[in-house]
Design a protein around this motif. Structure first.
Motif, mmCIF file in Angstrom:
data_model
loop_
_atom_site.group_PDB
_atom_site.id
_atom_site.type_symbol
_atom_site.label_atom_id
_atom_site.label_comp_id
_atom_site.label_asym_id
_atom_site.label_seq_id
_atom_site.Cartn_x
_atom_site.Cartn_y
_atom_site.Cartn_z
ATOM 1 N N PRO A 10 0.810 -1.228 0.000
ATOM 2 C CA PRO A 10 0.000 0.000 0.000
ATOM 3 C C PRO A 10 0.838 1.271 0.000
ATOM 4 C CG PRO A 10 -0.808 -1.515 1.665
ATOM 5 C CD PRO A 10 0.444 -2.108 1.107
ATOM 6 N N GLU A 11 1.965 1.271 0.686
ATOM 7 C CA GLU A 11 2.789 2.479 0.753
ATOM 8 C C GLU A 11 3.495 2.793 -0.563
ATOM 9 O OE1 GLU A 11 5.283 -0.888 2.507
ATOM 10 O OE2 GLU A 11 3.221 -0.210 2.766
ATOM 11 N N LYS A 12 3.517 1.863 -1.492
ATOM 12 C CA LYS A 12 4.133 2.087 -2.810
ATOM 13 C C LYS A 12 3.133 2.532 -3.865
ATOM 14 C CE LYS A 12 8.408 0.706 -2.063
ATOM 15 N NZ LYS A 12 9.576 1.448 -2.457
ATOM 16 N N TRP A 13 1.861 2.642 -3.513
ATOM 17 C CA TRP A 13 0.825 2.969 -4.499
ATOM 18 C C TRP A 13 1.065 4.327 -5.149
ATOM 19 C CZ3 TRP A 13 -2.245 2.644 -8.209
ATOM 20 C CH2 TRP A 13 -3.198 3.597 -8.470
ATOM 21 N N GLN A 14 1.323 5.349 -4.367
ATOM 22 C CA GLN A 14 1.491 6.699 -4.913
ATOM 23 C C GLN A 14 2.676 6.768 -5.872
ATOM 24 O OE1 GLN A 14 -0.747 8.995 -4.403
ATOM 25 N NE2 GLN A 14 0.264 10.529 -5.629
ATOM 26 N N ALA A 15 3.805 6.189 -5.491
ATOM 27 C CA ALA A 15 4.989 6.190 -6.357
ATOM 28 C C ALA A 15 4.731 5.395 -7.638
ATOM 29 C CB ALA A 15 6.184 5.616 -5.605
ATOM 30 N N THR A 16 4.014 4.286 -7.525
ATOM 31 C CA THR A 16 3.694 3.484 -8.706
ATOM 32 C C THR A 16 2.782 4.248 -9.647
ATOM 33 O OG1 THR A 16 3.902 1.466 -7.400
ATOM 34 C CG2 THR A 16 2.732 1.277 -9.490
ATOM 35 N N ARG A 17 1.799 4.927 -9.105
ATOM 36 C CA ARG A 17 0.871 5.707 -9.937
ATOM 37 C C ARG A 17 1.610 6.807 -10.684
ATOM 38 N NH1 ARG A 17 -3.906 9.501 -7.833
ATOM 39 N NH2 ARG A 17 -2.071 10.642 -7.242
ATOM 40 N N GLU A 18 2.523 7.491 -10.008
ATOM 41 C CA GLU A 18 3.293 8.550 -10.657
ATOM 42 C C GLU A 18 4.207 7.996 -11.742
ATOM 43 O OE1 GLU A 18 5.219 10.477 -7.419
ATOM 44 O OE2 GLU A 18 3.338 11.332 -6.650
ATOM 45 N N ALA A 19 4.834 6.860 -11.489
ATOM 46 C CA ALA A 19 5.751 6.269 -12.476
ATOM 47 C C ALA A 19 5.011 5.784 -13.716
ATOM 48 C CB ALA A 19 6.524 5.120 -11.845
ATOM 49 N N THR A 20 3.816 5.236 -13.534
ATOM 50 C CA THR A 20 3.088 4.703 -14.688
ATOM 51 C C THR A 20 2.297 5.787 -15.421
ATOM 52 O OG1 THR A 20 1.240 4.067 -13.257
ATOM 53 C CG2 THR A 20 2.915 2.401 -13.699
ATOM 54 N N ALA A 21 1.938 6.860 -14.743
ATOM 55 C CA ALA A 21 1.210 7.956 -15.409
ATOM 56 C C ALA A 21 2.084 8.616 -16.456
ATOM 57 C CB ALA A 21 0.737 8.969 -14.386
ATOM 58 N N GLY A 22 3.387 8.650 -16.232
ATOM 59 C CA GLY A 22 4.310 9.213 -17.204
ATOM 60 C C GLY A 22 4.382 8.403 -18.489
ATOM 61 N N LEU A 23 3.901 7.174 -18.457
ATOM 62 C CA LEU A 23 3.897 6.310 -19.640
ATOM 63 C C LEU A 23 2.568 6.355 -20.379
ATOM 64 C CD1 LEU A 23 5.619 3.224 -18.011
ATOM 65 C CD2 LEU A 23 6.669 4.926 -19.485
ATOM 66 N N GLY A 24 1.650 7.156 -19.887
ATOM 67 C CA GLY A 24 0.348 7.256 -20.528
ATOM 68 C C GLY A 24 -0.675 6.272 -19.997
ATOM 69 N N ALA A 25 -0.316 5.529 -18.963
ATOM 70 C CA ALA A 25 -1.250 4.568 -18.368
ATOM 71 C C ALA A 25 -1.898 5.234 -17.160
ATOM 72 C CB ALA A 25 -0.514 3.294 -17.964
ATOM 73 N N GLU A 26 -2.767 6.180 -17.405
ATOM 74 C CA GLU A 26 -3.353 6.956 -16.318
ATOM 75 C C GLU A 26 -4.609 6.324 -15.749
ATOM 76 O OE1 GLU A 26 -3.796 11.027 -17.278
ATOM 77 O OE2 GLU A 26 -1.780 11.187 -18.088
ATOM 78 N N GLU A 27 -5.344 5.581 -16.539
ATOM 79 C CA GLU A 27 -6.570 4.967 -16.041
ATOM 80 C C GLU A 27 -6.258 3.592 -15.470
ATOM 81 O OE1 GLU A 27 -9.984 5.149 -18.441
ATOM 82 O OE2 GLU A 27 -9.433 7.069 -19.318
#
Length: 85
Positions: A10-27
């Motif tokens: 759970p504590e890695k969720w925010q970092a994972t979301r930021e890393a993958t949003a940069g790849l265009g996988a926002e949804e």
């Protein structure tokens, strides 16, 4: 299209979301789950049977699901692994 599923802490969720949003996988779809990896410090005890003793211990996790085009799978998986290592 491919479906990529990751079970993360759970504590890695925010970092994972930021890393993958940069790849265009926002949804993404995320859901709270319980699991058990190699981590120490188990926090929850859920009885397996109706007996008072015995059971299996679980840790809180997050299951995250992305639907991405075929060519985006490699970079997405690499970003997930890099962030959660």
């Amino acid at each position: 299209m491919k479906e990529v599923i990751a079970i993360i802490r759970p504590e890695k969720w925010q970092a994972t979301r930021e890393a993958t949003a940069g790849l265009g996988a926002e949804e993404v779809v995320r859901q709270r789950v319980l699991g058990r990896g190699r981590q120490r410090g188990l926090r929850y005890l859920r009885p397996v049977t109706g007996e008072q003793y015995g059971g299996m211990e679980f840790l809180p996790k997050r299951m995250v699901v992305w639907l991405v085009p075929d060519d985006a799978v490699g970079p997405l998986v690499a970003a997930i692994v890099r962030t959660n290592r």
